[in-house]
Design a protein around this motif. Structure first.
Motif, PDB file in Angstrom:
ATOM      1  N   PRO A 219       0.811  -1.230   0.000  1.00 17.92           N
ATOM      2  CA  PRO A 219       0.000   0.000   0.000  1.00 17.92           C
ATOM      3  C   PRO A 219       0.837   1.269   0.000  1.00 17.92           C
ATOM      4  CG  PRO A 219       0.029  -0.967   2.199  1.00 17.92           C
ATOM      5  CD  PRO A 219       0.733  -1.948   1.286  1.00 17.92           C
ATOM      6  N   SER A 220       0.261   2.302  -0.597  1.00 18.55           N
ATOM      7  CA  SER A 220       0.911   3.612  -0.594  1.00 18.55           C
ATOM      8  C   SER A 220       0.597   4.330   0.710  1.00 18.55           C
ATOM      9  CB  SER A 220       0.418   4.441  -1.778  1.00 18.55           C
ATOM     10  OG  SER A 220       0.879   5.769  -1.688  1.00 18.55           O
ATOM     11  N   LEU A 221       1.452   5.251   1.068  1.00 17.90           N
ATOM     12  CA  LEU A 221       1.234   6.038   2.288  1.00 17.90           C
ATOM     13  C   LEU A 221       0.132   7.069   2.082  1.00 17.90           C
ATOM     14  CD1 LEU A 221       2.357   6.646   5.185  1.00 17.90           C
ATOM     15  CD2 LEU A 221       3.748   8.423   4.112  1.00 17.90           C
ATOM     16  N   ASP A 660     -11.421  -4.216 -15.044  1.00 13.28           N
ATOM     17  CA  ASP A 660     -11.882  -4.150 -13.659  1.00 13.28           C
ATOM     18  C   ASP A 660     -10.946  -5.021 -12.829  1.00 13.28           C
ATOM     19  OD1 ASP A 660     -13.104  -4.325 -11.201  1.00 13.28           O
ATOM     20  OD2 ASP A 660     -15.132  -4.436 -12.028  1.00 13.28           O
ATOM     21  N   PHE A 661      -9.991  -4.406 -12.163  1.00 13.60           N
ATOM     22  CA  PHE A 661      -8.945  -5.171 -11.477  1.00 13.60           C
ATOM     23  C   PHE A 661      -9.481  -5.936 -10.269  1.00 13.60           C
ATOM     24  CE2 PHE A 661      -6.802  -1.311 -13.249  1.00 13.60           C
ATOM     25  CZ  PHE A 661      -6.252  -1.960 -14.333  1.00 13.60           C
ATOM     26  N   HIS A 662     -10.412  -5.362  -9.546  1.00 14.80           N
ATOM     27  CA  HIS A 662     -10.958  -6.056  -8.383  1.00 14.80           C
ATOM     28  C   HIS A 662     -11.698  -7.314  -8.809  1.00 14.80           C
ATOM     29  CE1 HIS A 662      -9.996  -2.993  -5.343  1.00 14.80           C
ATOM     30  NE2 HIS A 662     -10.265  -2.100  -6.290  1.00 14.80           N
ATOM     31  N   ALA A 663     -12.502  -7.204  -9.870  1.00  9.36           N
ATOM     32  CA  ALA A 663     -13.208  -8.380 -10.370  1.00  9.36           C
ATOM     33  C   ALA A 663     -12.233  -9.405 -10.939  1.00  9.36           C
ATOM     34  CB  ALA A 663     -14.221  -7.958 -11.441  1.00  9.36           C
ATOM     35  N   ARG A 691      -2.082  -1.812  -7.758  1.00 10.89           N
ATOM     36  CA  ARG A 691      -1.488  -1.901  -6.416  1.00 10.89           C
ATOM     37  C   ARG A 691      -2.584  -1.873  -5.347  1.00 10.89           C
ATOM     38  NH1 ARG A 691       3.423  -0.855  -4.120  1.00 10.89           N
ATOM     39  NH2 ARG A 691       4.284  -0.232  -6.144  1.00 10.89           N
ATOM     40  N   ALA A 692      -3.536  -0.957  -5.498  1.00 12.97           N
ATOM     41  CA  ALA A 692      -4.617  -0.848  -4.526  1.00 12.97           C
ATOM     42  C   ALA A 692      -5.492  -2.103  -4.535  1.00 12.97           C
ATOM     43  CB  ALA A 692      -5.463   0.390  -4.821  1.00 12.97           C
ATOM     44  N   VAL A 704      -2.236 -15.853  -1.494  1.00 18.18           N
ATOM     45  CA  VAL A 704      -1.059 -15.023  -1.274  1.00 18.18           C
ATOM     46  C   VAL A 704      -0.685 -14.361  -2.601  1.00 18.18           C
ATOM     47  CG1 VAL A 704       1.392 -15.020  -0.669  1.00 18.18           C
ATOM     48  CG2 VAL A 704      -0.215 -16.454   0.613  1.00 18.18           C
ATOM     49  N   PHE A 705      -0.513 -13.045  -2.581  1.00 19.16           N
ATOM     50  CA  PHE A 705      -0.191 -12.297  -3.796  1.00 19.16           C
ATOM     51  C   PHE A 705       1.256 -11.824  -3.743  1.00 19.16           C
ATOM     52  CE2 PHE A 705      -4.760 -12.098  -3.773  1.00 19.16           C
ATOM     53  CZ  PHE A 705      -5.109 -12.108  -5.103  1.00 19.16           C
ATOM     54  N   GLU A 706       1.929 -11.921  -4.881  1.00 21.72           N
ATOM     55  CA  GLU A 706       3.270 -11.351  -5.063  1.00 21.72           C
ATOM     56  C   GLU A 706       3.164 -10.293  -6.152  1.00 21.72           C
ATOM     57  OE1 GLU A 706       5.916 -11.747  -3.405  1.00 21.72           O
ATOM     58  OE2 GLU A 706       5.537 -13.552  -2.222  1.00 21.72           O
ATOM     59  N   LEU A 707       3.322  -9.034  -5.759  1.00 20.09           N
ATOM     60  CA  LEU A 707       3.137  -7.916  -6.688  1.00 20.09           C
ATOM     61  C   LEU A 707       4.472  -7.343  -7.121  1.00 20.09           C
ATOM     62  CD1 LEU A 707       1.327  -5.747  -8.059  1.00 20.09           C
ATOM     63  CD2 LEU A 707       1.500  -4.441  -5.916  1.00 20.09           C
TER      64      LEU A 707
END
Length: 714
Positions: A219-221, A660-663, A691-692, A704-707
């Motif tokens: 996450p971003s600050l 749609d990244f969430h979907a 990223r979000a 588990v995600f690896e970004l």
């Protein structure tokens, strides 16, 4: 008359050569400027007294006289032949050092190096002979504290001696503390990325790190800003983890600036404890600023050894470079402002002060002149000014200490040597990378888009591996001859990957899919159908047409290919050309590839020209899905990529439509993959949205995600 011994002369010469040429290390770690202190205190106690052979000189010297070994008001030849000076010094050293267990060899070395202030001018007596002369008629008269002349063998004034002794002990102690704290800062700045990266290889740490990443690493600050600039081009927001590193590094510097001060009164240089402590804060601010220089240069280097020893990205180190630069500018400003009440205006006209002011001003201008509000509209101006001002900072720092103390006996130059070594190492490797590739001729093919903004650059004959996550810095010296050094990073695509996939033939000679294409085809098609029901309708992609081929020849079978979207820099001059002079520096790794490739599922998400970064990934994993969205104006890229992307069984290519990244992530989780690697490359907004979405999915779901984000936001 006896001359000083060869052993003492050799010792003195070695000592001064080591200090002057090599810097001798750091105080407390190879350097002891006032050793033996009891003897140096004698020298200082007598040094301001006039001798029969001396001439009056300006005695206002401030502290630079004290810390560079003394600025004599009498010539070395005068001291060398003056009997009262030599006998008084010998008797003082003999009596004051008796209780300090000082070796006779150390006293002889001090005598040879210091008693005349110039080792090349030997005294008429060595220490033993001078002491013998004093012993014949031992001194009985103590010099008054206000005495101005030394014309007989005299006893040192105890109050004067104590004030000088305290000054030397206290200042040397402060420098030892500064050296230890400087080493701590270097170890923390260099070692923390290594330790945090290597923690992933320790037993039972992988599960803990997987729990931490959605809260610290991803996450971003500030909202969803990370690759996208903050409003008003104030900069790029760090991630929570990057912010924590910066905060702790700032806190470490602040704590080390505040701890460990000790006053010793009476003090020959500072009459009150408050002024003494103020001076030590002033010293430490300057020293810890010097300490930051090697880290400052290292974090900005393309050939940063930490890129090889850690899994941190180059963009992360560039972000840290900017924050360390701000810290350096603050230290320089603090050093300057604290010096004003102690030395203004007497020292301000001296060359060493002027060079220090030049370095401070250049550092402040660098910080304020390196923001996105400058880099975005005038990158070339920023680049040239950044290099020029950086040179002013280093040169100013060098002359600040060199003119202050010509013999360089206090180790401040050690930090500059380290910074210059890092810079030289990086520049040397850059040149070697360019020379290794050699002078090349590239073919530029215009692909289309608005105003022909997309081009393909083919460089034949280079055989670089198809490893993903690589980029190269390309130079086109003839495009703009007045800035031949200008270069920009581009993703590397081995040209072989752009060829249509080979087909094997069955016994009848008809083409059939390869084993890799056939394996799990039914299962993959089922997943494609299920995902398609959940996602918005995609605009059909067009097939490669003869019109796209007519724009130029197809990519070579052996070589490298760069896909470039023209911008405001040198790339806007790219036009169709058969033989463009090209220099390549690389390849460099953009980000770590191990973690995503170890996942059960590899999800590639691209936007626009970002597809070029994703192409090398498609052949490196057995279970790949590609999602790519482009604007209508970039349809030429879809035509160009139809061949290489035909290797991907699962793909969702959208022209003029968003993903749609969430979907998309929710659909991947429902398939039951335990680990999902997500690699995204494209515009800043797309990268930040992914990223979000990954952060939200990793916190809420079981997978588990690896970004990995590959975006040139540097």
């Amino acid at each position: 008359m006896k001359r000083m011994s060869l052993r003492a002369a050799a010792t003195a010469s070695t000592l001064l050569w080591g200090r002057a040429v090599l810097g001798g290390g750091l105080v407390g770690f190879g350097l002891q400027p006032y050793d033996p202190t009891c003897a140096y205190a004698c020298d200082r106690s007598f040094s301001m007294l006039m001798l029969d052979c001396s001439t009056p000189m300006d005695m206002s010297g401030g502290m630079e006289m004290d810390m560079d070994g003394g600025s004599p008001i009498i010539s070395p030849r005068c001291r060398a032949g003056n009997t009262p000076w030599l006998t008084s010094m010998a008797w003082c050293v003999h009596t004051q050092c008796a209780s300090h267990d000082v070796l006779a060899s150390d006293i002889e070395a001090f005598w040879a190096a210091q008693v005349t202030e110039d080792p090349s001018v030997p005294p008429k007596w060595d220490f033993g002979a001078a002491l013998a002369q004093a012993t014949k008629n031992p001194p009985t008269k103590v010099l008054a504290a206000s005495a101005e002349w030394l014309n007989h063998t005299a006893l040192v004034n105890p109050d004067v001696y104590l004030s000088h002794y305290n000054a030397m002990v206290a200042v040397q102690r402060e420098n030892e503390v500064e050296s230890a704290f400087g080493i701590a800062i270097i170890v923390a700045g260099f070692g923390t990325p290594v330790v945090l990266s290597w923690m992933g290889y320790m037993p039972y740490m992988s599960r803990a790190l997987n729990k931490v990443k959605p809260y610290l690493v991803y996450p971003s600050l500030v909202g969803t800003y990370q690759v996208r600039p903050l409003p008003y081009l104030l900069g790029n927001a760090p991630t929570v983890g990057q912010s924590l590193f910066v905060f702790l590094f700032f806190a470490l510097n602040l704590v080390l600036m505040a701890l460990g001060y000790r006053s010793m009164q009476p003090h020959a240089w500072f009459p009150t404890a408050s002024k003494e402590i103020l001076a030590y804060i002033f010293y430490r601010a300057g020293t810890l600023g010097f300490v930051l220089i090697p880290l400052l240069i290292l974090f900005s280097s393309r050939n940063n050894v930490l890129l090889w020893a850690t899994n941190w990205s180059h963009s992360t180190f560039l972000l840290l470079h900017r924050w360390v630069a701000r810290m350096f500018a603050l230290q320089a400003l603090l050093h300057t402002l604290l010096a004003l009440p102690l030395y203004w205006p007497g020292e301000a006209r001296k060359a060493y002060w002027i060079w220090g002011a030049v370095a401070t001003i250049a550092a402040v201008v660098l910080v304020f002149g390196s923001g996105l509000y400058v880099r975005r509209p005038a990158y070339e101006v920023f680049l040239v000014s950044h290099v020029v001002l950086s040179v002013f900072v280093l040169v100013g720092c060098w002359y600040h200490i060199k003119l202050w103390m010509p013999q360089l006996g206090w180790g401040y130059e050690t930090w500059l040597y380290a910074g210059m070594a890092v810079w030289s190492f990086d520049r040397l490797l850059r040149v070697m990378r360019v020379l290794k590739t050699g002078v090349r001729r590239a073919r530029v093919v215009e692909l289309g888009g608005d105003d022909g903004q997309y081009v393909r650059v083919d460089i034949e004959g280079l055989r670089w591996g198809p490893e993903p996550g690589q980029h190269v810095y390309a130079y086109f010296p003839t495009l703009r001859p007045w800035t031949p050094w200008e270069n920009h990073p581009f993703s590397v695509v081995p040209s072989a990957l752009l060829q249509p996939p080979a087909k094997t033939t069955d016994s009848s000679g008809r083409g059939r899919p390869t084993v890799a294409e056939a394996t799990g085809e039914v299962e993959k098609q089922q997943r494609i159908t299920e995902a398609a029901r959940m996602l918005p309708a995609a605009t059909p992609t067009s097939s490669r047409t003869s019109n796209s081929i007519s724009r130029g020849s197809p990519p070579p079978t052996v070589g490298l290919t760069l896909y470039i979207k023209k911008a405001s820099g040198i790339t806007k001059y790219l036009r169709a050309e058969e033989s463009l002079l090209t220099l390549l520096e690389g390849p460099y790794s953009s980000q770590s590839t191990k973690a995503p490739l170890r996942c059960d599922r590899l999800l590639l998400i691209g936007g626009g020209i970002g597809i070029t970064s994703l192409v090398p990934w498609v052949t490196r994993h057995w279970n790949v899905k590609l999602c790519w969205s482009v604007r209508e104006s970039a349809r030429c890229l879809v035509d160009e990529m139809e061949g290489p992307l035909s290797r991907v069984a699962e793909k969702d290519v959208r022209v003029g439509a968003r993903l749609d990244f969430h979907a998309l992530l929710a659909a991947e989780e429902r398939h039951g993959w335990a680990t999902i690697g997500v690699v995204v490359s494209g515009p800043g907004g797309l990268c930040d949205d992914v990223r979000a979405a990954v952060t939200t999915a990793a916190r809420a779901g079981k997978a588990v995600f690896e970004l990995e984000v590959d975006a040139y936001s540097w």
